[in-house]
Enzyme design. Sequence first.
Site, PDB file in Angstrom:
ATOM      1  CG  ASN A   1      -1.618   1.351   1.406  1.00  0.00           C
ATOM      2  OD1 ASN A   1      -2.507   1.699   0.641  1.00  0.00           O
ATOM      3  ND2 ASN A   1      -1.211   2.138   2.400  1.00  0.00           N
TER       4      ASN A   1
ATOM      5  CE  LYS B   1       0.994   5.026  -6.122  1.00  0.00           C
ATOM      6  NZ  LYS B   1       0.803   3.984  -5.112  1.00  0.00           N
TER       7      LYS B   1
ATOM      8  CB  THR C   1      -4.805   9.575   6.167  1.00  0.00           C
ATOM      9  OG1 THR C   1      -4.508   8.282   5.645  1.00  0.00           O
ATOM     10  CG2 THR C   1      -5.558   9.434   7.465  1.00  0.00           C
TER      11      THR C   1
ATOM     12  CE1 TYR D   1       0.852   8.493  -6.022  1.00  0.00           C
ATOM     13  CE2 TYR D   1      -0.769   9.168  -7.657  1.00  0.00           C
ATOM     14  CZ  TYR D   1      -0.457   8.506  -6.486  1.00  0.00           C
ATOM     15  OH  TYR D   1      -1.445   7.847  -5.774  1.00  0.00           O
TER      16      TYR D   1
HETATM   17  N1  LIG Z   1      -6.163   9.089  -1.497  1.00  0.00           N
HETATM   18  C1  LIG Z   1      -6.222   9.013  -2.790  1.00  0.00           C
HETATM   19  O1  LIG Z   1      -6.961   9.774  -3.456  1.00  0.00           O
HETATM   20  C2  LIG Z   1      -5.408   7.988  -3.524  1.00  0.00           C
HETATM   21  C3  LIG Z   1      -5.625   7.848  -4.878  1.00  0.00           C
HETATM   22  C4  LIG Z   1      -4.930   6.902  -5.558  1.00  0.00           C
HETATM   23  C5  LIG Z   1      -4.029   6.074  -4.900  1.00  0.00           C
HETATM   24  N2  LIG Z   1      -3.802   6.234  -3.587  1.00  0.00           N
HETATM   25  C6  LIG Z   1      -2.813   5.353  -2.959  1.00  0.00           C
HETATM   26  O2  LIG Z   1      -3.169   4.968  -1.647  1.00  0.00           O
HETATM   27  C7  LIG Z   1      -1.971   4.664  -0.936  1.00  0.00           C
HETATM   28  C8  LIG Z   1      -1.851   5.424   0.378  1.00  0.00           C
HETATM   29  O3  LIG Z   1      -3.049   5.697   0.969  1.00  0.00           O
HETATM   30  P1  LIG Z   1      -3.151   5.961   2.544  1.00  0.00           P
HETATM   31  O4  LIG Z   1      -4.445   6.629   2.750  1.00  0.00           O
HETATM   32  O5  LIG Z   1      -2.898   4.688   3.278  1.00  0.00           O
HETATM   33  O6  LIG Z   1      -1.935   7.003   2.773  1.00  0.00           O
HETATM   34  P2  LIG Z   1      -1.180   7.644   3.990  1.00  0.00           P
HETATM   35  O7  LIG Z   1      -0.539   8.875   3.416  1.00  0.00           O
HETATM   36  O8  LIG Z   1      -2.046   7.780   5.197  1.00  0.00           O
HETATM   37  O9  LIG Z   1       0.009   6.636   4.262  1.00  0.00           O
HETATM   38  C9  LIG Z   1      -0.164   5.401   4.931  1.00  0.00           C
HETATM   39  C10 LIG Z   1       1.032   5.200   5.833  1.00  0.00           C
HETATM   40  O10 LIG Z   1       2.223   5.103   5.043  1.00  0.00           O
HETATM   41  C11 LIG Z   1       3.268   5.583   5.841  1.00  0.00           C
HETATM   42  N3  LIG Z   1       4.453   5.879   5.056  1.00  0.00           N
HETATM   43  C12 LIG Z   1       4.706   6.940   4.253  1.00  0.00           C
HETATM   44  N4  LIG Z   1       5.941   6.853   3.738  1.00  0.00           N
HETATM   45  C13 LIG Z   1       6.480   5.705   4.227  1.00  0.00           C
HETATM   46  C14 LIG Z   1       7.725   5.060   4.085  1.00  0.00           C
HETATM   47  N5  LIG Z   1       8.705   5.583   3.346  1.00  0.00           N
HETATM   48  N6  LIG Z   1       7.922   3.885   4.707  1.00  0.00           N
HETATM   49  C15 LIG Z   1       6.946   3.339   5.479  1.00  0.00           C
HETATM   50  N7  LIG Z   1       5.754   3.910   5.674  1.00  0.00           N
HETATM   51  C16 LIG Z   1       5.526   5.081   5.056  1.00  0.00           C
HETATM   52  C17 LIG Z   1       2.712   6.790   6.549  1.00  0.00           C
HETATM   53  O11 LIG Z   1       3.435   7.058   7.746  1.00  0.00           O
HETATM   54  C18 LIG Z   1       1.272   6.370   6.802  1.00  0.00           C
HETATM   55  O12 LIG Z   1       1.083   5.941   8.140  1.00  0.00           O
HETATM   56  C19 LIG Z   1      -0.808   5.070  -1.814  1.00  0.00           C
HETATM   57  O13 LIG Z   1      -0.261   3.960  -2.469  1.00  0.00           O
HETATM   58  C20 LIG Z   1      -1.465   6.015  -2.772  1.00  0.00           C
HETATM   59  O14 LIG Z   1      -0.753   6.146  -3.979  1.00  0.00           O
HETATM   60  C21 LIG Z   1      -4.468   7.173  -2.883  1.00  0.00           C
END
Ligand SMILES: NC(=O)c1ccc[n+]([C@@H]2O[C@H](COP(=O)([O-])OP(=O)(O)OC[C@H]3O[C@@H](n4cnc5c(N)ncnc54)[C@H](O)[C@@H]3O)[C@@H](O)[C@H]2O)c1
Length: 259
Positions: free
Chosen positions: A99, A167, A199, A163
């Site tokens: 993720n 991706k 988040t 990105y």
């Molecule tokens: N929200 C959107 O609109 C959206 C759209 C498309 C894809 N995504 C994808 O969803 C995923 C993330 O979503 P989320 O809501 O869980 O995000 P988030 O930003 O809350 O991150 C989840 C966790 O990842 C941790 N993190 C960040 N960098 C890190 C690192 N280098 N090593 C270890 N942990 C790390 C953070 O501390 C956080 O606790 C990503 O892959 C993102 O590309 C999100």
Amino acid sequence: MRRFDGRNVLVVGGGADGPPRPGEDLAIGNGRAIAIRIAAEGAAVAVTDRDLAAADETVAALDGRGLAIEADAADPDACRRAVDIAESDLGPLDVVVCNVGIASGRALHDQTLDDWERHDHVNVRSHWLTAQHALGPMLERGHGVFVFVSSVAAVLGGSGVAYEATKAAQVAVSRHIAVRYAKRGIRSNTLLLGLIDSTMARREFGDIAGRMDVRAAAPPMKRQGTPEEVAAAAAFLASDDASYVNGTTLVIDGGLSAI
Ligand SMILES: NC(=O)c1ccc[n+]([C@@H]2O[C@H](COP(=O)([O-])OP(=O)(O)OC[C@H]3O[C@@H](n4cnc5c(N)ncnc54)[C@H](O)[C@@H]3O)[C@@H](O)[C@H]2O)c1
């Protein structure tokens, strides 16, 4: 449904980094929602995060056995070590959910080398390293499932160049695993997420006036998706309900990419 009874799952980036939704105490992101959903269906879940407190917070919210692991996805040794810790504590991994992801949103004219490499390390390299390390024992046992959390940015322009590229690379890594190891009992699929009220989005855009409304207005369904909707799709792909689903992408975007 208890589709994960007796199964061990690793969620990479399973904390949450951003504010909660209005009126809620626990901030829910995609990784956290996936961990909670899969645990609610019976799995023991190991959660990695560079921020141990965020991983701990997820584990505290799990219905069932969990393990928080501090691991920076940008550090190759930490990626491998996280798999080892999860397996030695929980047992053999049945499912790995990749993720973790970052997005700086830089257009090409503004792209820097450091930022590009950071995207590569977190969004791609961490995932192939984790998958490579988890794969060996899965091959020995003849079963294993990977779910990659990617974005419609893999196939659509409009966000940052690093990105979009990373991706898309995530999809390629997942497809490679799916084709190369299917006959040895491994499945791998990728979620392409649209605009999700996670988040990540609340942290990046929540303070910009009107930005969340613009995101909500973009898809035909006229709202952002929720992390829980992402988690339902991830749980499907990770479960035996998807036993003949391999090497594909599942779009979770409220119709955005159909416009
Ligand atoms: N929200 C959107 O609109 C959206 C759209 C498309 C894809 N995504 C994808 O969803 C995923 C993330 O979503 P989320 O809501 O869980 O995000 P988030 O930003 O809350 O991150 C989840 C966790 O990842 C941790 N993190 C960040 N960098 C890190 C690192 N280098 N090593 C270890 N942990 C790390 C953070 O501390 C956080 O606790 C990503 O892959 C993102 O590309 C999100």
